[in-house]
Each structure stands twice: as C-alpha cells, then as structure tokens.
Design a protein around this motif. Structure first.
Motif: not given
Length: 344
Positions: A25-32, A42-50, A74-79
């Motif tokens: 399983s994976y918790m997918c959060y919105k992009t920071s 890059s850590d700026f783009e993906w650093g907060d995603a596990n 994994m991550a997601w936004d409105e698009d």
C-alpha cells in the motif's frame, strides 16, 4: 466430512492470502511543489513524498531478491497523477525507439492502473531508458480474452522523461542508475475511473509497477542479451515488481497494490491507510472463478454447488456464472465468468 472439507478450504484461503502477503500500500499526497517532468528527482519537487518499499521478484518469497534495487514515489495535483522511479543499473541500454512497440524486449519500467479495482478496463504503460513509450487500454485480463488490449489507444497529454546516471549503450564504463518521471493526466485516467472523475480524498485505486531486466554481456562496445547454450535462446527476463503477484503474470489486478489518495500536501501531515477488510473474500472469489473455469473445461458446463468457508451464493447458466457473498465491510461482492469483481 463436510466440516472437514470446509476447514480444508478455509486453510487454503488463509494460505493463499499469506502467499500473496496481501498487496502493498502507498499513501499518495498532493504535490508540495510543482513537478517539472525532466527525469531528475529533485528534493525540491519530490523530497516530501515517501519512497515505496524496494521491488521484489514477481513471485514474491518464492524467489531471491532482485539483483538491482528499484523503488517509486507517487504524488498528484488537480491535473496529473505523478510517478517517479529510481532503477539501479550498471548497464543502462535501450534499442527500441518507435512508440507502441513491445517495450519489454528492452529493459523497461511498467505502470499498471485499475481505477475501479474491478479487474476490467485498466491501463498499462511501459517505457525504456530511451524514453520510448507503449501505452495500452486493457478491456479485461488476458485470462478472460485472447485479445483484450487496445493498442491504438494513446494517453493524450502524457509527459515522461528519463535521466541517465552513466552513459547509455556504452559498455566501456559502469553506470549507476536511471531515473524517470511520468505525469498521467486525469483527463485520460478518469475515463475508467469511478464516476469518470479524479480520486476523492481517501479513495483507493489498484496500482502496480514492474521492472523487466535482461541478462546482458558487453560486446563491441555495446550490449547484447545473454544466450542459453542449451536452448540457443536468450535467458528468460527478470520480473521485479512493487507488489508481488505470486506467479509470473502481471495481468491479475486483484493482486496489485493499493494507492490511497489524500488531499493533504506531502509533508503536511499523515493520513491513516485503510486496509481492505474484504481482501480475503475477493481472493476466495478468484479461487472459485478459477475452479469454475477448470470445471467447465473438463465438463463443458459450470458447477452449481461450490464449497467455500464464506457464505457464497452461486447462479449458473449454460455459458455464464455469478458468485457472490457479503464481506466484513457489509458490502456484497460479486465475481462473474469474466473475472470482473464489484460490490453493491
């Protein structure tokens, strides 16, 4: 005698669940932060995603751990639904350059997405280190149809990119890895999603990832697949996956992982993952489906009486069947003669 049989069946179900280890399983959060699809994680783009767990062999504990490590974010936004992967590889190579060719003839990375979790109408995506892609819409698993793939289907608006840490197609040096980023547009993914929309907060989709790796040897400055001297053919490919399948078969969506979407931004708190309390029932329905298929193959008709530790109901016609039972969640789960699973 009947009680003994039911106990044996229950033990079979328990054994099957253990063999599958239950899907990951994976918790997918919105992009920071905005994600630029350039292949560089890059850590700026993906650093907060596990990171996910490292991949294992497709058969799970039956086989040794993969030679090279692979994991995803994994991550997601409105698009978009975003996927990033890091693949350790001392020999980065790729030959296929034409879109929608069979990419797994090269080393590749694959994504499988079943939005409704019903085993039908799901997506398959493959790419190699040259960023050559193959995208397909699968009507139903191959076990249920000889030609279920819609190869002409394309993901409009898809973005993908690869970064090579080494030199691709050059055997004179040792490479480190290749990384990739993919942005799947919701405008396309929602075609097969519940109510044809993006995921709601807390909703789960079935997803899995696969990495195909071939044994290669250095030859004239490039790479070629190793040949088995006994057969004169290439050695079988390695299949490494995020959530193990138990067998060498990716097209059984019931054993894919669970991705739960959260509207929280990555790094700004955690949501609890909701385990699928009806998973053992679903796997029992798959077992009964397989039993019915085998029975019909031998007898030319479906069985009306099936033994199960679950309180199942069976409906049979000459060419179809329906099996259903109520799960712990209170939902009634169904499976039909084409292995589609759904609830009411």
């Amino acid at each position: 005698m009947r009680t003994t049989l039911l106990i044996a069946l229950l033990l079979t179900v328990i054994s099957l669940a253990k063999a599958q280890n239950h899907p990951r399983s994976y918790m997918c959060y919105k992009t920071s932060n905005p994600i630029n699809i350039d292949g560089v994680l890059s850590d700026f783009e993906w650093g907060d995603a596990n990171w996910s767990e490292y991949f294992v062999d497709i058969e799970g504990d039956k086989k040794p751990l993969p030679t090279y490590k692979t994991h995803v974010k994994m991550a997601w936004d409105e698009d978009y639904f975003y996927v990033a992967a890091e693949l350790q590889e001392p020999h980065v190579w790729g030959k296929l350059k034409q879109r929608d060719t069979v990419i797994f003839y090269d080393n590749d990375f694959e994504v499988f997405i079943d939005p409704q979790g019903d085993n039908h109408r799901y997506y398959e995506f493959e790419m190699n280190a040259l960023n050559t892609i193959w995208d397909l819409l699968i009507a139903k698993p191959y076990r249920d149809d000889a030609a279920p793939a819609i190869n002409a289907w394309d993901i409009k608006g898809l973005k993908s990119a690869v970064a090579i840490y080494g030199t691709i197609n050059d055997s004179s040096d040792k490479d480190d890895k290749w990384t990739l980023e993919i942005a799947f547009p919701w405008a396309v993914l929602k075609e097969c999603a519940p109510e044809q929309r993006k995921p709601k907060n807390g909703e789960q989709w079935r997803v899995n990832f696969s990495r195909v790796n071939w044994d290669v040897k250095a030859e004239n400055g490039t790479y070629s697949k190793c040949i088995d001297p006994e057969t004169g053919k290439t050695y079988p490919e390695h299949n490494w996956v995020w959530s193990p399948q138990g067998v060498v078969a990716m097209h059984q969506p019931e054993t894919w992982g669970y991705v739960q979407f959260s509207t929280k931004k990555a790094g700004e708190g955690n949501d609890a993952f909701k385990m699928d309390e009806d998973y053992s029932l679903k796997m029992e329905l798959i077992r009964l489906y397989n039993q019915q298929k085998q029975y019909c193959k031998n007898k030319a008709y479906f069985e009306k009486e099936l033994e199960s530790p679950f309180p199942i109901q069976v409906e049979v016609t000459k060419k179809q069947f329906l099996i259903y039972a109520k799960g712990k969640s209170g939902k009634v789960w169904y499976i039909d003669h084409e292995s589609r699973i759904w609830s009411e």
